[in-house]
Design an enzyme around this catalytic site. Structure first.
Site, PDB file in Angstrom:
ATOM      1  N   GLY B 326       0.827  -1.196   0.000  1.00 32.47           N
ATOM      2  CA  GLY B 326       0.000   0.000   0.000  1.00 32.47           C
ATOM      3  C   GLY B 326       0.864   1.250   0.000  1.00 32.47           C
ATOM      4  N   SER B 327       0.424   2.261   0.725  1.00 24.79           N
ATOM      5  CA  SER B 327       1.108   3.553   0.649  1.00 24.79           C
ATOM      6  C   SER B 327       2.512   3.534   1.223  1.00 24.79           C
ATOM      7  CB  SER B 327       0.279   4.606   1.382  1.00 24.79           C
ATOM      8  OG  SER B 327      -0.995   4.672   0.797  1.00 24.79           O
ATOM      9  N   THR B 328       2.851   2.495   2.013  1.00 27.01           N
ATOM     10  CA  THR B 328       4.230   2.461   2.518  1.00 27.01           C
ATOM     11  C   THR B 328       5.218   2.290   1.370  1.00 27.01           C
ATOM     12  OG1 THR B 328       4.099   0.068   2.853  1.00 27.01           O
ATOM     13  CG2 THR B 328       3.565   1.443   4.732  1.00 27.01           C
ATOM     14  N   PHE B 329       4.688   1.969   0.187  1.00 28.38           N
ATOM     15  CA  PHE B 329       5.528   1.774  -0.991  1.00 28.38           C
ATOM     16  C   PHE B 329       5.841   3.102  -1.677  1.00 28.38           C
ATOM     17  CE2 PHE B 329       6.208   0.295  -5.454  1.00 28.38           C
ATOM     18  CZ  PHE B 329       7.176  -0.673  -5.218  1.00 28.38           C
ATOM     19  N   LYS B 330       5.153   4.171  -1.251  1.00 25.36           N
ATOM     20  CA  LYS B 330       5.263   5.433  -2.004  1.00 25.36           C
ATOM     21  C   LYS B 330       6.671   6.022  -1.970  1.00 25.36           C
ATOM     22  CE  LYS B 330       0.396   6.556  -1.919  1.00 25.36           C
ATOM     23  NZ  LYS B 330      -0.703   7.156  -1.154  1.00 25.36           N
TER      24      LYS B 330
END
Lengths: 380, 647
Positions: B326-330
């Site tokens: 999820g957004s931790t990949f941004k």
């Protein structure tokens, strides 16, 4: 010599041959086999039907076979020597291709109906036959010529490699030694034997040096056997256990033994393979030094009678054949005894005529049939 | 061929000469044999008779003590305890059934257990002692010992058995030991005779399995004299085996215990790394289980309870679990974008709540949109539209290459079982896996850590550690084996532009320190412990149109197993990073509401080596935090008492 040279008139014919059978040899063989029956009866805990009875039946078959073979003229056997060798060799190849695997090695061919044949047993006899025939045929002056020696070596090594592939180190050693005995008696120069012994010593050294390296020459389990031999304590639960227990059984027999069926070691199941390779230990435990020495004497007498027969035989083939069979037989029992008394590594050689085992006994008696044939038909 | 008479005479003479020679050699052989027999049977007879008649000598293997496992501070986490057991040897027992029947009257044995033993006895070598019962009470044990004369072949033994004093805390990391099974034997080409001892314990999972060689040690032997009924008369000599090597792991048992307690009832995983050395300080998968149950032989109902639990206690989610990050990949997308020049730090993208690709709409989590946002702001507020745009410009190849550089899709070589590789997808992968070509939409999804991207909590923690230090930190679990310290891996620089890293770190700082940050509620107010982080909420499944029609609009209306995963990764302290933490709560809802508070507590706990001062928390939260803290089911700080030996 071809058979034309035999003084045929002096050779017994028909049923009269029976009178010329080497009867002392027959008596001795029966005596040894009887010791075997006793021991098999004893290790089975006093039961005949487990091992002793089948063994007796096989002995009867073997004895009959021996007499039949003995009555056939020796020149016939010489003429089929090469055929016997080739058949045995083909069977060895067959066992390699579709033999059944037992105890981690491929040794048997099944013929259905429970009949099993161990071609390596057959080869022990066939090899001696062919070598005797070869040196009979060969001009005596050429005996030590390198080319002719090389042919004999090839005759020995072909089956040896096949047996080694099975893998059966014990039989391979016996084959080479048996062949070497015929060559030795045939008069091959002693230099060859000296050289080979030197090479073997060098090879043994190389084998030990190769341990643990990438070019290791023999299998790990073979190394372990050597280890256990050198130090039985190193593998106390494995093969070392056999040696330790065998020696306890042997030693505890003392002078006169504990008495028939009184051996505690075999009774309490401490002994491994008590009815086959290690049967000698039960004899030693129950009949003591007297018993072991008696058996050893009987064996020596068998070999002695064979040598006596060979020495008085002016036919080269007969003489060589008799020496070969007697020599192989000698190796059998000495290697087995050396093994159980801890003089040699355990290589899996049964005690001839005593250990339980079907084909080995029948084939061995068949080989003595050849000795009988040589004896009966010797030139007079 | 005709031979002349002379030849014949030569042949005869030659053979006779050689025959004599052969005969004399054979005589020497026979002489040697005869002497050997005389030596054994006459000279040595008394000694051997003693051995054979009075008693018999047997050799028994002595299992070595298994190596102990300690945590980073030297607390025992896997030890050995005394185990009283009863064995039977067929060779000595005679009538095994009869003896077992008598045993059953003395011991609480069930019929099934007796049947098992009977089968085992029949199957194994007659000389091998088979365990009938173990972990006996002293009373049972001594009642068998007293009745030994009536029980031929039965012997009482005291052995060592594995024990995990901290119970569930280390179940996943250490794994457990169990008796060697036939399956193990068929799988191993291990000639160690120890393995033949029935119920000998070997590592089945985790560190216990992966470091089996080091932990096992070498067998000793003892030679004993037994009498005719197999009773041990005396011990002749004893060669102790070499105990296995002790192992020290990098985990801090106190922190580990705290993290497991903090994760509570959730199906969750958390990882704490030392960013300088890569040491794993805590690796927790919740719920856990008691490995001691497996050592003792787990009962059917207990085992079913573990396998049928939908929170999957047996799985080690911290390294085996692979989740869409999820957004931790941004951060990956951001670094890849800056690295490839697709965007600069100050460039803004306009977010109106969605972006369109062909006739498909890709929504931002904030329906109303974020307006103009730059890179730092987009991380802070986790704007999806910004990353859709940036990912499209950067391209999947750059993104997946960056993901791999930061550890996603890398299989770390740790001595744990079934470590997940995660997945940093690219065009070649999709073609190979599905036979389909990569679509722009896939890139957009990957840009926000959805779609094909998968990462384990371990990889997320490594990513966080790498971002915080700019170096290729490698996780490690083993600190020392057999007293020798293993030198930590000297992490080389990642080779990323320091300005790019600074921008990303700033974005992560804002997440938990700026009012608009998605994890502002989970901020740390103590300046020496400031935390940077990133929330993530990864979709397990879309809410279907039918459900929407029924009025299901938010996650909490969905059944548990379809709710979103909540993620949070962080590092702290911001100015001088020491630790990196990742938290994944399966089906936990939102990263900011569920995962971030847990991560903050773990960070503070790790930095303070215990409970942090309440002043580290925002004023308004202190009362609640204190109450939660008291309710935590922590292990007694005194540690477990007795019951196991350090030997």
């Amino acid at each position: 010599m071809s058979y034309l040279e035999y003084n045929v008139k002096t050779v017994p014919v028909g049923l009269r041959k029976i009178l010329y059978v080497n009867w002392p040899l027959v008596v001795l063989l029966t005596a040894v086999a009887s010791i075997g029956f006793l021991m098999l009866y004893s290790v089975a805990g006093g039961r005949l039907e487990i091992w002793a009875e089948p063994q007796m039946k096989r002995f009867a078959i073997g004895m009959t076979g021996m007499l039949v073979i003995g009555l056939v003229p020796i020149w016939f056997w010489r003429n089929v020597s090469a055929v016997a060798y080739i058949v045995a060799l083909l069977l060895l190849v067959a066992v390699d291709l579709f033999g059944s695997v037992g105890m981690g090695a491929q040794r048997w061919i099944e013929f259905g109906a429970g009949l099993r044949l161990q071609p390596s047993e057959l080869m022990k006899v066939a090899l001696v036959m062919l070598l005797a025939a070869y040196y009979d045929w060969l001009d005596i002056q050429k005996t030590s010529h390198p080319l002719w020696v090389l042919i004999a070596v090839a005759i020995i090594l072909m089956p040896t490699f096949l047996v080694l592939k099975q893998p059966d180190l014990g039989t391979a050693i016996l084959l080479v030694a048996g062949g070497a005995i015929v060559m030795f008696v045939a008069g091959v120069s002693l230099w060859y034997f000296g050289t080979v012994i030197a090479l073997v010593v060098a090879l043994v050294f190389a084998v030990f040096e190769s341990r643990g390296t990438t070019w290791q020459l023999i299998k790990d389990y073979q190394f372990r056997r050597i280890d256990t031999f050198l130090d039985p304590g190193s593998d106390p639960l494995g093969a070392g256990y056999n040696i330790t227990q065998a020696q306890i059984a042997l030693g505890s027999g003392g002078w006169a033994g504990k008495g028939f069926m009184q051996g505690t070691q075999s009774r309490l199941n401490f002994l491994p393979e008590k009815h086959t390779d290690f049967i000698f230990t039960t004899l030693a435990e129950e009949f003591g030094f007297v018993g072991t020495l008696s058996l050893l004497s009987l064996y020596v007498l068998i070999v002695g009678f064979c040598i006596g027969s060979a020495m008085s035989n002016r036919d080269r083939y007969s003489s060589l054949l008799t020496y070969g069979v007697a020599g192989t037989f000698f190796l059998f029992f000495t290697v087995n005894m050396a093994m159980v008394t801890g003089l040699m590594p355990v290589v899996g050689v049964p005690l001839p005529l005593v250990s339980y085992g079907g084909t080995a006994m029948i084939i061995l008696l068949g080989a003595f049939g050849l000795v009988q044939s040589a004896h009966i038909h010797r030139p007079r | 061929m005709r031979r002349t008479t002379r030849d014949a005479i030569d042949s005869y003479r030659g053979i006779s000469r050689r025959g004599m020679l052969l005969g004399s050699m054979q005589a020497i052989f026979v002489g040697t044999l005869a002497f050997r027999m005389r030596y054994l049977q006459v000279d040595q007879a008394d000694q051997f008779r003693l051995l054979a008649e009075e008693n018999s000598i047997k050799v028994r293997l002595l299992p070595p003590a298994r190596g102990l496992i300690f945590d980073r501070n030297g607390t025992l986490v896997a030890g050995n305890e005394q185990n009283y057991r009863i064995t039977i040897t067929r060779e000595d027992a005679g009538d095994t059934d009869d003896v077992l029947g008598r045993l059953a009257r003395l011991l609480p044995l069930t019929d099934a257990e007796i049947e098992d033993t009977r089968k085992e006895v029949a199957r194994r070598s007659p000389t091998l002692p088979i365990t009938v019962a173990d972990r006996l009470s002293w009373t049972d044990f001594s009642s068998v010992a007293v009745n030994a004369p009536a029980l031929p072949g039965v012997s009482t033994e005291v052995g060592l058995s594995r024990v995990y004093p901290l119970g569930p805390d280390f179940a996943h990391v250490l794994g457990y030991v169990g008796p060697v099974s036939d399956y193990d034997l068929s799988k191993l080409s291990d000639p160690d005779p120890l393995l033949q001892i029935p119920r000998f314990q070997i590592g089945k999972l985790g560190v216990e399995a992966r470091l089996e060689k080091e932990l096992r040690g070498k067998a000793g032997t003892r030679r004993i004299e037994v009498n005719a009924t197999g009773r041990i008369m005396r011990e002749l000599n004893r060669k102790e085996g070499d105990p296995g090597e002790n192992v020290q792991i990098t985990i801090d048992q106190k922190l580990q215990n705290y993290v497991l307690a903090r994760l509570g009832e959730d199906s969750a995983a958390a990882m704490v790394l030392d960013v300088q050395t890569g040491d794993i300080l805590a690796a927790v998968s919740a719920p856990s289980f008691d490995p001691n149950l497996f050592v003792r032989g787990i009962s059917g109902p207990d085992y079913r309870a573990l396998t049928e639990n939908d929170h999957r206690p047996l799985a080690d989610k911290s390294v085996q679990g692979a989740y869409p990050p999820g957004s931790t990949f941004k951060m990956v997308t951001a670094l890849a974008a800056m690295g490839s020049g697709a965007i600069s730090e100050d460039e803004t993208v306009y977010c109106r709540g969605y972006t369109e690709l062909g006739n498909r709409r890709f929504h931002c989590w904030k329906r109303g949109g974020h307006g103009h946002v730059n890179l730092v702001e987009s991380l802070e507020q986790s704007c999806d539209v910004f990353f859709y745009e940036v990912a499209q410009r950067t391209g999947i190849e750059n993104i997946s290459a960056m993901a791999r550089r930061l550890g996603i899709g890398e299989k770390f070589d740790l001595p744990m079982s079934a470590i997940s590789e995660g997945l940093a997808p690219d065009k070649a992968w999709k073609l190979g896996r599905y036979g389909k070509s990569w679509l722009i939409g896939d890139t957009l999804n990957a840009g926000i850590g959805q779609g094909y991207v998968l990462a384990s909590p371990l990889q997320l923690a490594v990513m966080s550690a790498r971002i915080s230090t700019g170096r290729a930190v490698m996780p490690r679990l083993i600190r020392a084996i057999g007293g020798t310290e293993l030198s930590p891996f000297d992490a080389p620089a990642l080779g990323l532009n320091e300005n790019h890293l600074r921008a990303v770190r700033k974005g992560m700082f804002q997440v938990s320190n700026s009012r608009r940050g998605t994890a502002y509620g989970s901020r740390i107010v103590d300046d020496t412990m400031r935390m940077a982080g990133k929330t993530g909420t990864s979709q397990v499944r879309n809410i279907t149109a039918a459900e929407r029609a029924r009025g299901v609009t938010s996650n909490s209306d969905l059944p548990w197993e379809r709710r979103d995963h909540a993620l949070f990764i962080s590092f702290a302290p911001f100015d001088d990073p020491r630790i990196a933490v990742s938290v994944v709560v399966e089906h936990g809802g939102g990263g900011s509401t569920t995962a971030a508070p847990i991560a903050r507590d773990i960070v503070l706990q790790a930095l303070n080596d215990g409970f942090p001062p309440l002043t580290a928390y925002p004023k308004s939260q202190r009362n609640r935090i204190e109450a939660e803290r008291d309710a935590l089911p922590l292990r007694d700080p005194q540690g477990p008492s007795g019951g196991y030996s350090r030997a």
